[in-house]
Design a protein around this motif. Structure first.
Motif, PDB file in Angstrom:
ATOM      1  N   GLN A 190     -19.573  -8.499 -31.415  1.00 30.43           N
ATOM      2  CA  GLN A 190     -18.277  -8.005 -30.944  1.00 30.43           C
ATOM      3  C   GLN A 190     -17.858  -6.759 -31.726  1.00 30.43           C
ATOM      4  OE1 GLN A 190     -15.854  -9.285 -28.333  1.00 30.43           O
ATOM      5  NE2 GLN A 190     -15.568  -7.119 -28.789  1.00 30.43           N
ATOM      6  N   ILE A 191     -18.099  -6.763 -33.020  1.00 27.59           N
ATOM      7  CA  ILE A 191     -17.790  -5.586 -33.842  1.00 27.59           C
ATOM      8  C   ILE A 191     -18.671  -4.411 -33.435  1.00 27.59           C
ATOM      9  CG2 ILE A 191     -17.931  -4.666 -36.201  1.00 27.59           C
ATOM     10  CD1 ILE A 191     -17.107  -7.473 -37.175  1.00 27.59           C
ATOM     11  N   TYR A 192     -19.912  -4.703 -33.075  1.00 24.51           N
ATOM     12  CA  TYR A 192     -20.825  -3.661 -32.574  1.00 24.51           C
ATOM     13  C   TYR A 192     -20.259  -3.042 -31.299  1.00 24.51           C
ATOM     14  CZ  TYR A 192     -25.070  -1.825 -30.310  1.00 24.51           C
ATOM     15  OH  TYR A 192     -25.989  -1.037 -29.659  1.00 24.51           O
ATOM     16  N   SER A 193     -19.751  -3.871 -30.398  1.00 21.31           N
ATOM     17  CA  SER A 193     -19.130  -3.382 -29.163  1.00 21.31           C
ATOM     18  C   SER A 193     -17.887  -2.548 -29.484  1.00 21.31           C
ATOM     19  CB  SER A 193     -18.754  -4.567 -28.269  1.00 21.31           C
ATOM     20  OG  SER A 193     -18.069  -4.139 -27.111  1.00 21.31           O
ATOM     21  N   ASP A 194     -17.084  -2.999 -30.445  1.00 17.44           N
ATOM     22  CA  ASP A 194     -15.898  -2.242 -30.858  1.00 17.44           C
ATOM     23  C   ASP A 194     -16.295  -0.869 -31.393  1.00 17.44           C
ATOM     24  OD1 ASP A 194     -14.513  -4.575 -30.276  1.00 17.44           O
ATOM     25  OD2 ASP A 194     -14.428  -5.222 -32.370  1.00 17.44           O
ATOM     26  N   THR A 195     -17.351  -0.845 -32.172  1.00 15.91           N
ATOM     27  CA  THR A 195     -17.825   0.412 -32.764  1.00 15.91           C
ATOM     28  C   THR A 195     -18.215   1.415 -31.684  1.00 15.91           C
ATOM     29  OG1 THR A 195     -18.651  -0.769 -34.711  1.00 15.91           O
ATOM     30  CG2 THR A 195     -19.525   1.452 -34.319  1.00 15.91           C
ATOM     31  N   MET A 196     -18.906   0.937 -30.662  1.00 19.18           N
ATOM     32  CA  MET A 196     -19.342   1.827 -29.581  1.00 19.18           C
ATOM     33  C   MET A 196     -18.146   2.374 -28.799  1.00 19.18           C
ATOM     34  SD  MET A 196     -22.557   1.955 -30.022  1.00 19.18           S
ATOM     35  CE  MET A 196     -23.794   2.158 -28.752  1.00 19.18           C
ATOM     36  N   LEU A 197     -17.102   1.555 -28.662  1.00 18.79           N
ATOM     37  CA  LEU A 197     -15.912   2.022 -27.953  1.00 18.79           C
ATOM     38  C   LEU A 197     -15.204   3.125 -28.746  1.00 18.79           C
ATOM     39  CD1 LEU A 197     -13.915   1.667 -25.567  1.00 18.79           C
ATOM     40  CD2 LEU A 197     -12.639   0.101 -27.037  1.00 18.79           C
ATOM     41  N   PHE A 198     -15.003   2.903 -30.035  1.00 17.39           N
ATOM     42  CA  PHE A 198     -14.301   3.898 -30.844  1.00 17.39           C
ATOM     43  C   PHE A 198     -15.149   5.153 -31.068  1.00 17.39           C
ATOM     44  CE2 PHE A 198     -11.474   0.380 -31.904  1.00 17.39           C
ATOM     45  CZ  PHE A 198     -10.236   1.026 -31.850  1.00 17.39           C
ATOM     46  N   LEU A 199     -16.455   4.984 -31.079  1.00 19.44           N
ATOM     47  CA  LEU A 199     -17.330   6.152 -31.166  1.00 19.44           C
ATOM     48  C   LEU A 199     -17.151   7.010 -29.917  1.00 19.44           C
ATOM     49  CD1 LEU A 199     -19.623   7.719 -32.543  1.00 19.44           C
ATOM     50  CD2 LEU A 199     -21.245   6.229 -31.351  1.00 19.44           C
ATOM     51  N   TRP A 200     -17.045   6.355 -28.765  1.00 19.30           N
ATOM     52  CA  TRP A 200     -16.800   7.080 -27.504  1.00 19.30           C
ATOM     53  C   TRP A 200     -15.472   7.816 -27.545  1.00 19.30           C
ATOM     54  CZ3 TRP A 200     -13.012   5.006 -23.883  1.00 19.30           C
ATOM     55  CH2 TRP A 200     -12.870   5.797 -22.738  1.00 19.30           C
ATOM     56  N   LEU A 201     -14.423   7.147 -27.988  1.00 15.34           N
ATOM     57  CA  LEU A 201     -13.106   7.777 -28.060  1.00 15.34           C
ATOM     58  C   LEU A 201     -13.098   8.949 -29.045  1.00 15.34           C
ATOM     59  CD1 LEU A 201     -10.742   4.652 -28.049  1.00 15.34           C
ATOM     60  CD2 LEU A 201     -11.009   6.342 -26.229  1.00 15.34           C
ATOM     61  N   GLY A 202     -13.811   8.773 -30.153  1.00 18.75           N
ATOM     62  CA  GLY A 202     -13.858   9.816 -31.164  1.00 18.75           C
ATOM     63  C   GLY A 202     -14.545  11.077 -30.684  1.00 18.75           C
ATOM     64  N   VAL A 203     -15.437  10.933 -29.701  1.00 17.56           N
ATOM     65  CA  VAL A 203     -16.136  12.097 -29.142  1.00 17.56           C
ATOM     66  C   VAL A 203     -15.425  12.607 -27.891  1.00 17.56           C
ATOM     67  CG1 VAL A 203     -18.284  12.862 -28.049  1.00 17.56           C
ATOM     68  CG2 VAL A 203     -18.374  11.411 -30.089  1.00 17.56           C
ATOM     69  N   ALA A 204     -15.041  11.681 -26.996  1.00 20.18           N
ATOM     70  CA  ALA A 204     -14.510  12.080 -25.688  1.00 20.18           C
ATOM     71  C   ALA A 204     -13.155  12.756 -25.777  1.00 20.18           C
ATOM     72  CB  ALA A 204     -14.427  10.855 -24.773  1.00 20.18           C
ATOM     73  N   VAL A 205     -12.255  12.228 -26.584  1.00 15.55           N
ATOM     74  CA  VAL A 205     -10.888  12.765 -26.620  1.00 15.55           C
ATOM     75  C   VAL A 205     -10.862  14.220 -27.087  1.00 15.55           C
ATOM     76  CG1 VAL A 205      -8.617  12.549 -27.690  1.00 15.55           C
ATOM     77  CG2 VAL A 205      -9.795  10.508 -26.846  1.00 15.55           C
ATOM     78  N   PRO A 206     -11.441  14.546 -28.262  1.00 13.59           N
ATOM     79  CA  PRO A 206     -11.379  15.949 -28.694  1.00 13.59           C
ATOM     80  C   PRO A 206     -12.148  16.904 -27.787  1.00 13.59           C
ATOM     81  CG  PRO A 206     -12.745  14.656 -30.191  1.00 13.59           C
ATOM     82  CD  PRO A 206     -12.057  13.691 -29.290  1.00 13.59           C
ATOM     83  N   ILE A 207     -13.315  16.480 -27.283  1.00 11.77           N
ATOM     84  CA  ILE A 207     -14.091  17.368 -26.418  1.00 11.77           C
ATOM     85  C   ILE A 207     -13.361  17.622 -25.113  1.00 11.77           C
ATOM     86  CG2 ILE A 207     -16.202  17.546 -25.030  1.00 11.77           C
ATOM     87  CD1 ILE A 207     -17.753  16.320 -27.286  1.00 11.77           C
ATOM     88  N   SER A 208     -12.757  16.576 -24.543  1.00 12.07           N
ATOM     89  CA  SER A 208     -12.044  16.737 -23.286  1.00 12.07           C
ATOM     90  C   SER A 208     -10.851  17.679 -23.447  1.00 12.07           C
ATOM     91  CB  SER A 208     -11.563  15.369 -22.784  1.00 12.07           C
ATOM     92  OG  SER A 208     -10.926  15.487 -21.538  1.00 12.07           O
ATOM     93  N   LEU A 209     -10.118  17.532 -24.543  1.00 10.15           N
ATOM     94  CA  LEU A 209      -8.943  18.366 -24.769  1.00 10.15           C
ATOM     95  C   LEU A 209      -9.315  19.810 -25.110  1.00 10.15           C
ATOM     96  CD1 LEU A 209      -6.702  15.912 -26.845  1.00 10.15           C
ATOM     97  CD2 LEU A 209      -6.435  16.553 -24.441  1.00 10.15           C
TER      98      LEU A 209
END
Length: 444
Positions: free
Chosen positions: A301-320
């Motif tokens: 579950q922590i592994y799944s959480d890590t992948m989600l936050f890794l996505w947010l950490g990349v997607a949000v700044p690049i998109s903006l």
């Protein structure tokens, strides 16, 4: 600090220390290669412009569809067999080399035939595809690299490949300075593969090995091909899934493809991070599953959480920052890529969870679902692209990718019985407060 590292190395033992050293070399090589490709790729894209850059990538995408015929899925099999039975390595290496060389020739013929049927009157595209496809024959020298991998000595081939990459990067920059035609850059890609193979061969010989000892066994060849068949089919399905949008868009509009490729390359810059996380966490998860199942469920579950936050950490700044990133790197001529990038990067959610789910499949013995879902995703993606590309171009291909990833990587888990446990992991991660709390607690 040095004393601590020395003590840690002694605790790990020589074998584990060698393994970690090899992984460090592989990671370093990947980062250096990524940085070099990005730098030179940006320079080449700016020089060629969207239309010619799109045409060059169209040729590469078309050839990649047939690339599994060249690789034949032999990598892991050859490394495994040499590690298990070193006395048969000459027979294994010789047989694998011939199989891959034959596969390269088949790839060349298939790619040229395909482009001749798709664009019979386009001689430039035919030449581009033929030149790029010819490089697959030289990939047979990757057989030598398999030997180095089996000996945990990848650093030697990494140095050779990086040297060739630097040379080719210099040649590419030189071609830009002399304003070379598009086809020259296809020849450069062929030269990189050929020189890379030659460099690996020279390193192999310098380590005291002898090609004359290699031998071909038809019986061994049959065994390798029989074992590699599922791997070839899986690789073909994955490549078809990932490249069909490029080919369909390029068949309609090469300029739109140029915009799309720039967005895809920028979006996928950090793709190596989830792969590194997956390879690092897998052994621990596999061990926990056998010894402490309750702790295994917590960690995955922590592994799944890590992948989600890794996505947010990349997607949000690049998109903006998409307009700024595209303008800074590629210039005004690729301004249309910014809108595509700001949307495409959100598809990385599906990409991250696809990797996480493959880890879950491997742990649970359900790898067959990867092939099924890849094929289903390819069909779904083709339908969406055929509907959206004619009217919306690069933006249509982007939306098709976003929908496909969401459906195949996320939504499908909720209505297939065997995948519902993974769907529960996704739901758990989507509760950002609890996911963040778990990550903070695990880091203490």
């Amino acid at each position: 600090m040095l004393d601590k590292l020395t003590a840690l190395s002694q605790k790990l033992g020589a074998g584990m220390g060698l393994l970690i050293g090899n992984l460090v070399w592989l990671l370093t090589d990947q980062i250096l290669q990524m940085g070099l490709r990005l730098l030179v790729g940006v320079w080449v894209a700016r020089y060629l412009g969207p239309t010619q850059f799109g045409l060059l990538n169209y040729a590469h995408a078309l050839v990649s569809l047939f690339a599994p015929a060249a690789a034949m899925g032999l990598g892991t099999l050859v490394v495994r067999d040499i590690a298990r039975d070193p006395e048969c390595e000459e027979e294994t290496l010789g047989t694998a080399f011939v199989i891959q060389l034959t596969g390269g020739i088949i790839t060349l013929l298939l790619a040229v035939t395909a482009i001749s049927l798709l664009n019979p009157k386009d001689s430039l595209t035919l030449w581009l595809v033929g030149i790029v496809a010819a490089g697959t024959m030289f990939q047979s020298f990757e057989t030598i690299n398999f030997w180095f991998q089996s000996q945990l000595q990848s650093k030697y081939t990494d140095v050779a490949k990086n040297s060739v990459s630097l040379l080719v990067a210099g040649i590419s920059i030189g071609l830009i300075q002399v304003q070379a035609p598009l086809i020259a850059f296809a020849w450069v890609s062929l030269a990189e593969v050929a020189l890379g193979g030659l460099a690996i061969a020279l390193v192999y010989q310098s380590r005291g090995n002898n090609f004359k000892l290699w031998r071909v066994s038809w019986q061994r060849g049959k065994q390798l091909l029989q074992e590699s068949r599922p791997l070839v089919l899986s690789s073909l399905a994955i490549l078809f899934y990932s490249k069909i949008d490029l080919i369909m868009l390029g068949s309609v509009d090469k300029t739109e493809l140029g915009y799309y490729v720039v967005a895809v390359k920028l979006s996928e810059t950090c793709d190596f991070l989830p792969l590194i996380i997956a390879s690092s966490i897998y052994p621990k998860l596999a061990q926990l599953r056998e010894t402490n199942y309750a702790e295994y469920l917590k960690k995955i579950q922590i592994y799944s959480d890590t992948m989600l936050f890794l996505w947010l950490g990349v997607a949000v700044p690049i998109s903006l920052l998409a307009p700024f990133i595209v303008q800074t790197l590629y210039g005004e001529q690729y301004a249309a890529s910014a809108g595509v990038l700001s949307i495409y990067v959100w598809a990385q959610l599906g990409s991250n969870f696809w990797i996480a789910r493959n880890t879950y499949f491997a742990l649970e013995g359900q790898l067959q679902y990867n092939l099924y879902l890849t094929v289903a995703g390819s069909i779904f993606n083709i339908v969406l692209n055929s509907l959206l590309i004619p009217q919306y171009g690069a933006l249509g291909a982007t939306v098709a990718t976003l929908i496909t990833y969401f459906y195949v990587s996320i939504l499908v888990n909720f209505y297939i019985k065997e995948l519902k446990p993974f769907a529960s992991l996704i739901l758990g991660s989507l509760n950002l407060y609890k996911a963040a709390s778990r990550l903070l607690a695990s880091s203490k």
